[in-house]
Design a protein around this motif. Structure first.
Motif, PDB file in Angstrom:
ATOM      1  N   LEU B  34       0.866  -1.164   0.000  1.00 22.43           N
ATOM      2  CA  LEU B  34       0.000   0.000   0.000  1.00 22.43           C
ATOM      3  C   LEU B  34       0.904   1.214   0.000  1.00 22.43           C
ATOM      4  CD1 LEU B  34      -3.032  -0.070   0.123  1.00 22.43           C
ATOM      5  CD2 LEU B  34      -2.920   0.254   2.577  1.00 22.43           C
ATOM      6  N   LEU B  35       0.792   1.979  -1.071  1.00 15.28           N
ATOM      7  CA  LEU B  35       1.706   3.093  -1.229  1.00 15.28           C
ATOM      8  C   LEU B  35       0.869   4.362  -1.264  1.00 15.28           C
ATOM      9  CD1 LEU B  35       4.772   3.056  -1.770  1.00 15.28           C
ATOM     10  CD2 LEU B  35       4.270   3.235  -4.184  1.00 15.28           C
ATOM     11  N   ILE B 205      -0.731  -1.097  -4.530  1.00 14.90           N
ATOM     12  CA  ILE B 205      -1.945  -0.295  -4.516  1.00 14.90           C
ATOM     13  C   ILE B 205      -1.538   1.111  -4.151  1.00 14.90           C
ATOM     14  CG2 ILE B 205      -4.141   0.104  -3.361  1.00 14.90           C
ATOM     15  CD1 ILE B 205      -4.021  -2.971  -2.747  1.00 14.90           C
ATOM     16  N   CYS B 206      -1.867   2.040  -5.021  1.00 14.16           N
ATOM     17  CA  CYS B 206      -1.495   3.411  -4.741  1.00 14.16           C
ATOM     18  C   CYS B 206      -2.715   4.164  -4.260  1.00 14.16           C
ATOM     19  CB  CYS B 206      -0.907   4.036  -6.000  1.00 14.16           C
ATOM     20  SG  CYS B 206       0.023   5.503  -5.646  1.00 14.16           S
ATOM     21  N   MET B 207      -2.634   4.708  -3.057  1.00 16.39           N
ATOM     22  CA  MET B 207      -3.780   5.427  -2.485  1.00 16.39           C
ATOM     23  C   MET B 207      -3.536   6.925  -2.506  1.00 16.39           C
ATOM     24  SD  MET B 207      -5.013   3.283   0.825  1.00 16.39           S
ATOM     25  CE  MET B 207      -6.445   4.309   1.140  1.00 16.39           C
ATOM     26  N   ARG B 208      -4.636   7.652  -2.527  1.00 16.98           N
ATOM     27  CA  ARG B 208      -4.545   9.098  -2.455  1.00 16.98           C
ATOM     28  C   ARG B 208      -5.851   9.620  -1.891  1.00 16.98           C
ATOM     29  NH1 ARG B 208      -4.572  13.103  -7.654  1.00 16.98           N
ATOM     30  NH2 ARG B 208      -3.792  14.945  -6.612  1.00 16.98           N
ATOM     31  N   GLY B 209      -5.761  10.396  -0.832  1.00 18.75           N
ATOM     32  CA  GLY B 209      -6.943  11.015  -0.237  1.00 18.75           C
ATOM     33  C   GLY B 209      -8.040  10.018   0.095  1.00 18.75           C
ATOM     34  N   GLY B 210      -7.677   8.833   0.574  1.00 15.34           N
ATOM     35  CA  GLY B 210      -8.663   7.866   1.013  1.00 15.34           C
ATOM     36  C   GLY B 210      -9.231   7.006  -0.096  1.00 15.34           C
ATOM     37  N   GLY B 211      -8.817   7.268  -1.337  1.00 19.44           N
ATOM     38  CA  GLY B 211      -9.297   6.446  -2.441  1.00 19.44           C
ATOM     39  C   GLY B 211      -8.137   5.737  -3.117  1.00 19.44           C
ATOM     40  N   GLU B 213      -5.939   5.104  -6.279  1.00 17.22           N
ATOM     41  CA  GLU B 213      -5.597   5.804  -7.505  1.00 17.22           C
ATOM     42  C   GLU B 213      -5.294   4.788  -8.606  1.00 17.22           C
ATOM     43  OE1 GLU B 213      -5.738   9.056  -7.303  1.00 17.22           O
ATOM     44  OE2 GLU B 213      -4.637   9.874  -9.009  1.00 17.22           O
ATOM     45  N   GLN B 214      -4.549   3.756  -8.260  1.00 20.55           N
ATOM     46  CA  GLN B 214      -4.239   2.720  -9.246  1.00 20.55           C
ATOM     47  C   GLN B 214      -3.812   1.450  -8.540  1.00 20.55           C
ATOM     48  OE1 GLN B 214      -1.206   3.780 -12.077  1.00 20.55           O
ATOM     49  NE2 GLN B 214      -1.599   1.992 -13.365  1.00 20.55           N
ATOM     50  N   VAL B 215      -4.194   0.320  -9.124  1.00 17.87           N
ATOM     51  CA  VAL B 215      -3.751  -0.966  -8.623  1.00 17.87           C
ATOM     52  C   VAL B 215      -3.051  -1.662  -9.766  1.00 17.87           C
ATOM     53  CG1 VAL B 215      -4.452  -3.154  -7.623  1.00 17.87           C
ATOM     54  CG2 VAL B 215      -5.758  -1.104  -7.127  1.00 17.87           C
ATOM     55  N   GLY B 216      -1.929  -2.262  -9.517  1.00 23.82           N
ATOM     56  CA  GLY B 216      -1.269  -2.962 -10.603  1.00 23.82           C
ATOM     57  C   GLY B 216       0.035  -3.567 -10.163  1.00 23.82           C
ATOM     58  N   THR B 217       0.696  -4.226 -11.104  1.00 21.47           N
ATOM     59  CA  THR B 217       2.016  -4.747 -10.784  1.00 21.47           C
ATOM     60  C   THR B 217       2.949  -3.547 -10.686  1.00 21.47           C
ATOM     61  OG1 THR B 217       2.612  -4.907 -13.091  1.00 21.47           O
ATOM     62  CG2 THR B 217       1.566  -6.840 -12.099  1.00 21.47           C
ATOM     63  N   PRO B 218       4.093  -3.744 -10.045  1.00 22.73           N
ATOM     64  CA  PRO B 218       5.048  -2.645  -9.952  1.00 22.73           C
ATOM     65  C   PRO B 218       5.346  -2.031 -11.318  1.00 22.73           C
ATOM     66  CG  PRO B 218       5.721  -4.419  -8.522  1.00 22.73           C
ATOM     67  CD  PRO B 218       4.498  -4.901  -9.241  1.00 22.73           C
ATOM     68  N   ASP B 219       5.470  -2.886 -12.363  1.00 23.79           N
ATOM     69  CA  ASP B 219       5.759  -2.373 -13.703  1.00 23.79           C
ATOM     70  C   ASP B 219       4.634  -1.498 -14.236  1.00 23.79           C
ATOM     71  OD1 ASP B 219       8.217  -3.313 -13.947  1.00 23.79           O
ATOM     72  OD2 ASP B 219       7.728  -5.035 -15.259  1.00 23.79           O
ATOM     73  N   ASP B 220       3.390  -1.932 -13.987  1.00 25.37           N
ATOM     74  CA  ASP B 220       2.244  -1.140 -14.447  1.00 25.37           C
ATOM     75  C   ASP B 220       2.344   0.283 -13.944  1.00 25.37           C
ATOM     76  OD1 ASP B 220       1.078  -3.217 -15.743  1.00 25.37           O
ATOM     77  OD2 ASP B 220      -0.251  -3.778 -14.080  1.00 25.37           O
ATOM     78  N   LEU B 221       2.608   0.382 -12.639  1.00 22.73           N
ATOM     79  CA  LEU B 221       2.602   1.701 -12.033  1.00 22.73           C
ATOM     80  C   LEU B 221       3.737   2.558 -12.566  1.00 22.73           C
ATOM     81  CD1 LEU B 221       0.656   0.294  -9.999  1.00 22.73           C
ATOM     82  CD2 LEU B 221       1.559   1.889  -8.323  1.00 22.73           C
ATOM     83  N   TYR B 222       4.824   1.888 -12.899  1.00 22.05           N
ATOM     84  CA  TYR B 222       5.984   2.643 -13.334  1.00 22.05           C
ATOM     85  C   TYR B 222       5.871   3.042 -14.802  1.00 22.05           C
ATOM     86  CZ  TYR B 222      10.835   3.856 -14.068  1.00 22.05           C
ATOM     87  OH  TYR B 222      11.967   4.525 -14.371  1.00 22.05           O
ATOM     88  N   LEU B 223       5.507   2.091 -15.635  1.00 19.11           N
ATOM     89  CA  LEU B 223       5.492   2.353 -17.074  1.00 19.11           C
ATOM     90  C   LEU B 223       4.179   2.948 -17.563  1.00 19.11           C
ATOM     91  CD1 LEU B 223       7.285  -0.898 -18.259  1.00 19.11           C
ATOM     92  CD2 LEU B 223       8.260   1.395 -18.015  1.00 19.11           C
ATOM     93  N   ARG B 224       3.081   2.610 -16.880  1.00 24.98           N
ATOM     94  CA  ARG B 224       1.784   3.105 -17.327  1.00 24.98           C
ATOM     95  C   ARG B 224       1.012   3.716 -16.163  1.00 24.98           C
ATOM     96  NH1 ARG B 224       3.194  -1.206 -20.119  1.00 24.98           N
ATOM     97  NH2 ARG B 224       2.639  -2.596 -18.410  1.00 24.98           N
ATOM     98  N   LYS B 343      -5.422  12.579 -16.087  1.00 27.40           N
ATOM     99  CA  LYS B 343      -5.402  11.151 -16.393  1.00 27.40           C
ATOM    100  C   LYS B 343      -4.490  10.874 -17.586  1.00 27.40           C
ATOM    101  CE  LYS B 343      -8.646   9.381 -13.579  1.00 27.40           C
ATOM    102  NZ  LYS B 343      -8.026   9.986 -12.378  1.00 27.40           N
ATOM    103  N   LEU B 344      -3.971   9.639 -17.631  1.00 27.13           N
ATOM    104  CA  LEU B 344      -3.118   9.227 -18.743  1.00 27.13           C
ATOM    105  C   LEU B 344      -3.958   9.119 -20.017  1.00 27.13           C
ATOM    106  CD1 LEU B 344      -0.177   8.052 -19.321  1.00 27.13           C
ATOM    107  CD2 LEU B 344      -1.296   5.812 -19.243  1.00 27.13           C
ATOM    108  N   ILE B 345      -3.397   9.579 -21.134  1.00 28.38           N
ATOM    109  CA  ILE B 345      -4.071   9.372 -22.413  1.00 28.38           C
ATOM    110  C   ILE B 345      -3.451   8.116 -23.003  1.00 28.38           C
ATOM    111  CG2 ILE B 345      -4.597  10.357 -24.663  1.00 28.38           C
ATOM    112  CD1 ILE B 345      -3.991  13.114 -23.378  1.00 28.38           C
ATOM    113  N   ALA B 346      -4.200   7.029 -22.965  1.00 29.14           N
ATOM    114  CA  ALA B 346      -3.625   5.750 -23.362  1.00 29.14           C
ATOM    115  C   ALA B 346      -3.321   5.737 -24.854  1.00 29.14           C
ATOM    116  CB  ALA B 346      -4.578   4.622 -22.992  1.00 29.14           C
ATOM    117  N   GLY B 347      -2.219   5.149 -25.203  1.00 28.67           N
ATOM    118  CA  GLY B 347      -1.878   4.948 -26.607  1.00 28.67           C
ATOM    119  C   GLY B 347      -1.373   6.176 -27.333  1.00 28.67           C
TER     120      GLY B 347
END
Ligand SMILES: Nc1ncnc2c1ncn2[C@@H]1O[C@H](COP(=O)(O)OP(=O)(O)OP(=O)(O)O)[C@@H](O)[C@H]1O
Ligand SMILES: [Mg+2]
Lengths: 361, 357
Positions: B34-35, B205-211, B213-224, B343-347
């Motif tokens: 939990l980050l 799991i990345c949290m921010r303000g009680g919610g 923000e993103q859940v994923g593998t370490p790579d997901d969070l870093y690259l995307r 938010k990220l603009i995918a692609g």
């Protein structure tokens, strides 16, 4: 040996002289402090010292004050000598040796100057229930002595009064203090405020209504009635003190105990309570002494002489024999004083820590 | 050894809504980290799991069973508190033994387990000491032993390694991880240290303000990274963020043009320092500062779009301060965020600016 100048400044610094001066300033300051402490403590210590001296030396019908001055003649130089030794001694061994010398001289002086006057006759009340008549008969008064209960009876009553009062106060104050410290409930703030306000009332103001209440519930002239009244007056402040101690106990160890499988009660007993032992000891000592010294309520609410506590016993002894034999009055005083002293001596290590209180968070 | 599910869990303290609705599933035996920044509700979430706080709303499930009202002592959750929470009046041995006292473990077995747990975290020689006689790191390890000794079905670690020295932290990391795999206990690790999070956990799991923000593998969070916030929070040295406006097939930042197809509106370009390199062409700039960082060197480059951090491998600086350089990057590694919602603009692809031909 040649001396090498350490500084290049033209004026040579005389370090030895500076150190000497600092030493003297220090000594002068300490001396002044001690002189001040002795000056203020003499009026406090002297009455107790005289009380003890009179209890062990006064004789019926003889108003003799010489022994007081002779004992002072021994005591005061002894204190000053101890102080000088403590000041002058360079190390612990010399200081102890100095104290030993002072103690020896004092002992010899005491035995020669005061010793011959000492006797245990004034403690007759410990073995003779009707000591008042005995003492009176020595000066030719045969009748009119108060009927005293045995002093041991009064002593026991005082122990019961102070002891049960203490147990109730500590138990209730711990539980209430914990609850006030940990739980939010409607009316918590007003309750805390009223705890302090309650303590602000002079107890004397309620003495008549209290008398009536005890009379109606049939507890007049019983120790239990007085215990209840004392508990009621002692509790608010005790609760407040205990709440402070509980406030200092961090929440997390309690939570940790809960997750470790303890119930709320187990967590309280095994984890929280050990953190506030100092508070419990402090509250116990103060309530016990309060009960031991209690005078107004026992005087008002207890009537039969078998219900007398030590304070009442003391009062009637003073009332009855003071004119005849102040030695006996002093001896009763010494006897009354001893339990408080023992208690303080035993608990002072904990009482000293009171301001620190609780656990570091 | 239980799965955990938060279903729209809410936590309020008085009028303050600290957690406005948490949805999260953690599998059986999983190790999640939990980050999140300080005060985002990480400890609060753990405390709800442990049964210390009652959720103000929503459902909390262990293995599909509702546990909202199950008492803390019945949940069999091991927790290492951020503040250690050792019992000050007990020595280390009794501290570790404490949970077993309530489990009716036979005396001999309990003593063996205490010894084993203490050895595991290297506090075997400290059993007679009081917590006040231990260093912060030692206290932390005792707390860990106490949490492990009861063999919990869920292990909650609130920054358990924050007070250890670098070497010990490294060994403890591997040890906690292998222990977790061995026991198969579902574990949640709260940490501020993203390296810790990314090296130890299966999922972050990345949290921010009680919610969340993103859940994923370490790579997901870093690259995307799903948002600007995560891009900025994860990665060190931090990502370079350049704000611009996308129109006519390019992102315009002042006079600088980053070619980019198919995007319009205000955007932010995110460039990781380690994805940037010096080349013959690209974003023009002049080296302002050089910071050696062991096996890497961080250059701060003064460009038309502001300061840009570039990380290069090597222990000796290949460039000198004041030197004119061009910064190049691969279009697939550049991140593009919409400035309005972060938010990220995918692609989306962004190319480095090219010298006008
Ligand atoms: N008992 C409480 N009463 C009121 N507010 C609280 C309480 N406990 C926590 N909070 C608030 O809830 C929010 C989240 O707190 P929490 O302890 O979960 O943060 P955290 O993510 O663990 O932070 P850190 O990384 O600093 O430990 C904070 O804003 C905090 O002020
Ligand atoms: Mg926290």
């Amino acid at each position: 040996m040649t001396t090498v100048p350490l500084t290049t400044s033209p004026v040579e610094t005389d370090w030895a002289q500076l150190a000497r001066r600092a030493r003297w300033t220090n000594r002068a300051r300490t001396s002044a402090l001690y002189a001040f402490l002795i000056a203020v403590s003499i009026p406090i210590i002297l009455p107790y010292f005289w009380l003890v001296t009179i209890a062990f030396s006064a004789r019926t019908g003889i108003a003799e004050t010489q022994v007081l001055w002779r004992s002072l003649l021994v005591l005061v130089p002894a204190i000053i000598a101890c102080w000088v030794v403590a000041m002058v001694a360079r190390n612990l061994r010399r200081m102890l040796a100095g104290f030993a010398v002072v103690a020896a001289i004092t002992a010899v002086a005491f035995i020669t100057l005061v010793g011959p006057s000492l006797h245990l006759g004034n403690f007759i009340f410990l073995v003779e229930r009707d000591f008042a008549s005995v003492v009176r008969s020595r000066v030719g008064e045969v009748r009119g002595a108060t009927q005293f209960p045995s002093v041991w009876r009064a002593f026991w009553n005082s122990i019961v009064l102070a002891g049960s009062q203490t147990i109730i106060v500590v138990t209730v104050a711990s539980l209430a203090g914990y609850y006030l410290s940990r739980f939010q409930f409607p009316g918590r703030a007003p309750m805390l405020r009223s705890l302090l306000v309650l303590h602000a009332f002079p107890v004397m103001t309620l003495i008549v209504p209290m008398f009536l209440m005890l009379y109606y519930i049939g507890l007049l002239d019983t120790l239990f009635g007085v215990i209840l009244v004392l508990v009621a007056f002692e509790l608010p402040f005790a609760i407040f003190i205990m709440k402070g101690f509980f406030d200092a106990v961090p929440w997390d160890i309690e939570m940790s105990a809960l997750t470790d499988g303890a119930s709320r009660r187990q967590a309280f007993v095994k984890v929280v309570l050990p953190q506030v032992t100092n508070g419990i000891i402090a509250v116990s000592v103060f309530s016990f002494i309060r009960g031991w010294e209690e005078y107004i309520f026992v005087f008002t609410f207890l009537i039969r002489n078998t219900n007398w506590t030590m304070s009442l016993y003391m009062f009637f002894v003073r009332d009855d024999v003071m004119g005849v034999d102040f030695g006996v009055v002093s001896a009763v005083g010494v006897f009354y004083l001893v339990p408080s002293l023992v208690l303080y001596a035993a608990a002072q290590r904990y009482l000293m820590q009171m301001s620190i209180g609780g656990v570091k968070g | 050894m239980a799965s955990i599910e938060f279903r729209n869990v809410i936590k309020r303290f008085g009028d303050v809504e600290v957690i406005p609705g948490l949805n999260l599933t953690i599998e059986h035996g999983e190790f999640v980290a939990l980050l999140g920044p300080s005060g985002c509700g990480k400890s609060t979430s753990l405390f709800m799991l442990a049964g210390i706080y009652l959720p103000s709303g929503g459902e909390l499930l262990f293995d599909g069973h509702l546990v909202n009202e199950v008492e803390a002592r019945d949940r069999n959750v091991g927790i290492v508190f951020q503040s250690y929470a050792l019992y000050p009046h007990m020595n280390v041995h009794d501290n570790i033994l404490f949970p077993l006292r309530f489990k009716k473990t036979p005396r001999e077995e309990a003593l063996v387990r205490v010894k084993a747990a203490a050895e595991l975290v290297h506090v075997g020689e400290l059993l007679d000491r009081r917590p006040s006689e231990l260093s912060g790191g030692q206290q932390q390890r005792v707390a860990l032993a106490r949490a492990l000794v009861k063999e919990p079905q869920i292990l909650l670690l609130d920054e358990p390694l924050s007070n250890l020295d670098a070497t010990l932290r490294l060994t403890m990391r591997t040890e906690i991880k292998s222990l977790q795999k061995k026991l198969g206990v579902t574990t949640i690790l709260v940490t501020h240290d993203q390296i810790e999070a990314t090296t130890m956990a299966d999922r972050v799991i990345c949290m921010r303000g009680g919610g969340i923000e993103q859940v994923g593998t370490p790579d997901d969070l870093y690259l995307r990274p799903a948002s600007l916030f995560i891009a900025g929070f994860i990665g060190s040295p931090p990502v370079n963020l350049i704000r611009g406006t996308a129109e006519n097939g390019a992102v315009h930042v002042g006079a600088t043009v980053f070619p980019s197809e198919g995007i319009r509106g205000d955007v932010t370009i995110g460039l990781r320092p380690e994805h940037l390199k010096f080349a013959g062409d690209g974003l023009r700039g002049r080296i302002a500062e050089i910071e050696p960082m062991g096996r890497e060197i961080l250059y701060v480059v003064d460009t038309d779009v502001g300061h840009v951090r570039v990380l290069e491998h090597g222990s000796a600086a290949a460039h000198s301060a004041g030197e004119a350089v061009h910064i190049d990057f691969s279009p697939t590694e550049a991140l593009l965020f919409r400035t309005s919602n972060e938010k990220l603009i995918a692609g989306a692809n962004v190319c480095p600016p090219r010298r006008a031909s």
